[in-house]
Design a protein around this motif. Structure first.
Motif, short mmCIF file in Angstrom:
data_model
loop_
_atom_site.label_atom_id
_atom_site.label_comp_id
_atom_site.label_asym_id
_atom_site.label_seq_id
_atom_site.Cartn_x
_atom_site.Cartn_y
_atom_site.Cartn_z
N LEU A 76 16.43 28.60 38.15
CA LEU A 76 17.16 27.73 37.24
C LEU A 76 17.04 26.29 37.70
CD1 LEU A 76 20.39 29.93 36.85
CD2 LEU A 76 18.58 29.62 35.15
N HIS A 77 16.58 25.40 36.82
CA HIS A 77 16.38 23.99 37.15
C HIS A 77 17.05 23.11 36.11
CE1 HIS A 77 13.16 24.80 40.14
NE2 HIS A 77 12.82 25.78 39.32
N HIS A 78 17.53 21.94 36.55
CA HIS A 78 18.02 20.95 35.59
C HIS A 78 16.81 20.27 34.94
CE1 HIS A 78 20.14 17.29 34.12
NE2 HIS A 78 21.12 18.16 33.96
N ASN A 79 16.95 19.98 33.65
CA ASN A 79 15.84 19.40 32.91
C ASN A 79 15.36 18.07 33.49
OD1 ASN A 79 15.82 21.53 31.15
ND2 ASN A 79 16.99 20.49 29.55
N SER A 80 16.25 17.33 34.14
CA SER A 80 15.89 16.03 34.71
C SER A 80 15.06 16.16 35.97
CB SER A 80 17.16 15.25 35.04
OG SER A 80 17.87 15.87 36.11
N GLY A 81 15.04 17.36 36.55
CA GLY A 81 14.40 17.53 37.85
C GLY A 81 15.30 17.15 39.01
N GLY A 82 16.53 16.68 38.72
CA GLY A 82 17.46 16.28 39.77
C GLY A 82 18.55 17.31 40.00
N PHE A 83 19.64 16.86 40.64
CA PHE A 83 20.79 17.69 40.96
C PHE A 83 20.40 18.84 41.88
CE2 PHE A 83 21.83 15.58 36.95
CZ PHE A 83 22.94 14.86 37.36
N PHE A 84 20.28 20.07 41.37
CA PHE A 84 19.98 21.21 42.23
C PHE A 84 19.30 22.28 41.40
CE2 PHE A 84 24.12 22.06 40.38
CZ PHE A 84 24.10 23.41 40.09
N SER A 85 18.78 23.29 42.09
CA SER A 85 18.22 24.46 41.41
C SER A 85 18.82 25.70 42.05
CB SER A 85 16.69 24.48 41.53
OG SER A 85 16.29 24.48 42.89
N VAL A 86 18.77 26.81 41.33
CA VAL A 86 19.17 28.10 41.87
C VAL A 86 17.89 28.92 42.04
CG1 VAL A 86 20.55 30.18 41.58
CG2 VAL A 86 21.41 27.98 40.73
N GLU A 87 17.61 29.29 43.27
CA GLU A 87 16.38 30.00 43.58
C GLU A 87 16.72 31.24 44.40
OE1 GLU A 87 13.30 27.39 45.08
OE2 GLU A 87 14.20 25.63 44.10
N GLY A 88 15.69 31.98 44.81
CA GLY A 88 15.90 33.13 45.67
C GLY A 88 15.63 32.78 47.12
N LEU A 89 16.24 33.54 48.02
CA LEU A 89 16.05 33.34 49.46
C LEU A 89 15.83 34.69 50.12
CD1 LEU A 89 16.17 31.11 51.74
CD2 LEU A 89 18.52 31.91 52.13
N SER A 90 14.80 34.77 50.94
CA SER A 90 14.51 35.97 51.72
C SER A 90 14.77 35.67 53.18
CB SER A 90 13.06 36.41 51.51
OG SER A 90 12.74 37.51 52.36
N THR A 91 15.61 36.48 53.82
CA THR A 91 15.99 36.24 55.22
C THR A 91 15.68 37.46 56.07
OG1 THR A 91 17.79 34.78 54.52
CG2 THR A 91 17.87 35.62 56.77
N SER A 92 15.07 37.22 57.22
CA SER A 92 14.83 38.28 58.20
C SER A 92 15.46 37.87 59.52
CB SER A 92 13.32 38.50 58.40
OG SER A 92 12.72 38.96 57.21
N ARG A 93 16.21 38.79 60.12
CA ARG A 93 16.83 38.55 61.41
C ARG A 93 16.75 39.86 62.19
NH1 ARG A 93 23.12 37.09 62.82
NH2 ARG A 93 22.77 36.68 65.05
#
Length: 494
Positions: A76-93
């Motif tokens: 999910l991205h703002h149309n302006s390209g600014g502010f923030f996006s919602v993306e996925g994150l993969s974590t290994s520990r």
């Protein structure tokens, strides 16, 4: 409120700040303005609240105005390209209680400004704070720093009004810089998010705009005891105040006994600690070096264990958090209407600090905590930081050490106990119970925990990425007890 008269040192830029701790201490001591418990503030706050508001309604993620869903990744991205996006994150520990997981995360690479302006009136330093409405605030209006703005906000990507008082923090060299440090935000929900935390003493006149008010540090600290009133960003900036220096015990009139005596003594002497600061820094470096953790962004559509509907993204267990969409109409903001995704926490969290008097000064038991969104792997966190309702979905080894100690604490051990919310611009009704619990000192320490003197925490806060946002909130709450006559805080407003 009564009229204020500007006083203080001459207005040369960059004046000597050697006495700033004592001046801050005098401001801490000044509480209960207008002859009562913040009577004038409460009237002002209520009157502004009648004009400032947010109306928030649920909105499908796929239909958020001004937002787009990337057809290849689902991000999910703002149309302006600014502010923030919602993306996925993969974590290994590999050596953690959970070895691998994926999750949604907020990616906001730009650095915002959290700025607190102070000025001396009637011989006492006061801070300029604002009443701010945020869509995620449960009660709408909360007290915020002078400036609370992302880079997209102050560059006016939203085509809204200019950010008031921003010039004091864009050109701080024209005034007196008291604190200036970049700090992280929630490493479990943000990917490498940072804000510039600043405290600036104004040189020259400062116009008072609608929605802003001058309060002493003590008055703001008094409001920290009122449920859900002082927002997360103001707590973060307050924690960066250099409240250490000789003579503070005299300014704060401490007799040196009990919990408050140990707290004041730690700030006033800035000496005495179980672990020398150099040893703590070595421990942190060692933890960051030997902790194996890998965190990388991935497409939101490739999350494992998460379900996506038109309305939300949520974990298949029903626990942890969800990503939801909201449509917002607001008064008293730079923009009157917008839509956005938000994170909604599932259940009330517990964020607690165990404290004890060691070598005559107050210490806090700090946890070297790993969060996937941290820039440098590990930061110092409170003794306990969790959402108890979500623990059932995790291995038993993920249950926090000392959680039972906190939950079973006797009333006479509790020094602070108030429900506070996290940042209302990105999180929807994210409420946590913040506690400070005094315990008997013990020499037993787990490898990931260290007793740290309060003055050492203040010193570490002069530098970036040592204390996480939850720990900074509790440092602000601890400082709020420097002039507290009772044994506990957080009764009023709860």
């Amino acid at each position: 409120m009564t009229a204020l008269t500007a006083t203080g040192p001459a207005t040369e830029v960059g004046g000597d700040l050697g006495d700033i701790a004592l001046r801050l201490g005098e401001s801490v001591r000044e509480r209960g303005a207008d002859g009562g418990p913040l009577t004038g503030f409460r009237q002002w706050f209520e009157e502004f609240g009648a004009r400032a508001y947010t109306r928030v309604r649920p909105a499908p993620l796929a239909e958020l105005e001004g937002w787009r869903q990337d057809p290849d990744t689902g991000n999910l991205h703002h149309n302006s390209g600014g502010f923030f996006s919602v993306e996925g994150l993969s974590t290994s520990r590999p050596h953690g209680p959970v070895q691998h997981w994926t999750q949604p995360v907020i990616h906001q690479p730009e650095i915002g400004v959290l700025g607190l302006l102070v000025k001396e009136f009637d011989g006492v330093l006061r801070a300029l704070v604002q009443a701010k409405v945020e869509p995620g605030n449960r009660n709408g209006l909360q007290l915020a720093p002078t400036v609370q703005a992302t880079r997209s906000n102050y560059l006016r990507v939203h085509q809204g009004k200019p950010v008031p008082y921003l010039e004091f923090f864009r050109e701080p060299w024209r005034h007196r810089q008291i604190a200036d440090v970049r700090q992280s935000e929630q490493g479990s929900w943000f990917y490498r998010k940072r804000n510039r935390n600043m405290v600036v003493e104004a040189v020259g006149e400062v116009p008072l705009l609608d929605g802003f008010i001058w309060l002493t540090i003590g008055e703001i600290q008094e409001l920290l005891a009122v449920e859900d009133t002082v927002n997360m960003d103001l707590r973060s900036v307050l924690s960066c105040l250099p409240l250490t220096g000789p003579g503070l015990d005299t300014v704060l009139r401490s007799d040196g006994s009990g919990f408050r005596g140990a707290l004041v003594r730690s700030c006033a002497t800035a000496s005495g600690s179980r672990h020398p600061t150099g040893e703590l820094l070595h421990w942190m470096t060692e933890m960051r070096t030997r902790t194996e953790v890998s965190a990388r962004l991935l497409p939101l559509d490739r999350l494992s264990g998460w379900q996506r509907t038109p309305e939300r993204i949520s974990h298949e267990s029903g626990e942890f958090f969800s990503v939801i969409g909201v449509d917002v109409t607001a008064g008293g903001r730079e923009v009157a209407h917008w839509s956005q995704p938000m994170i909604r926490q599932h259940g009330q969290g517990v964020i607690a600090l165990l404290v004890a008097e060691i070598d005559g000064v107050l210490h806090a038991l700090m946890h070297a905590r790993v969060e996937p969104g941290f820039l440098d792997v590990v930061e110092l966190a409170p003794t306990v930081q969790c959402i108890p309702d979500s623990l059932a979905a995790l291995p038993t080894t993920a249950r926090p050490e000392f959680l039972d100690t906190v939950l079973s604490a006797a009333p006479e051990q509790i020094r602070y106990d108030t429900v506070l919310s996290e940042e209302g611009g990105r999180f929807y009704h994210a409420l946590n119970r913040y506690l400070i619990v005094e315990v008997a000192p013990t020499k037993i320490e787990y490898p990931d925990y260290r007793w740290t003197a309060v003055h050492q925490l203040t010193e570490l806060l002069r530098h970036s990425h040592y204390l996480n946002i939850q720990a900074r909130s509790l440092v602000a709450c601890l400082h709020g007890l420097l002039e507290c006559s009772g044994s506990t805080a957080g009764v009023e407003g709860s």
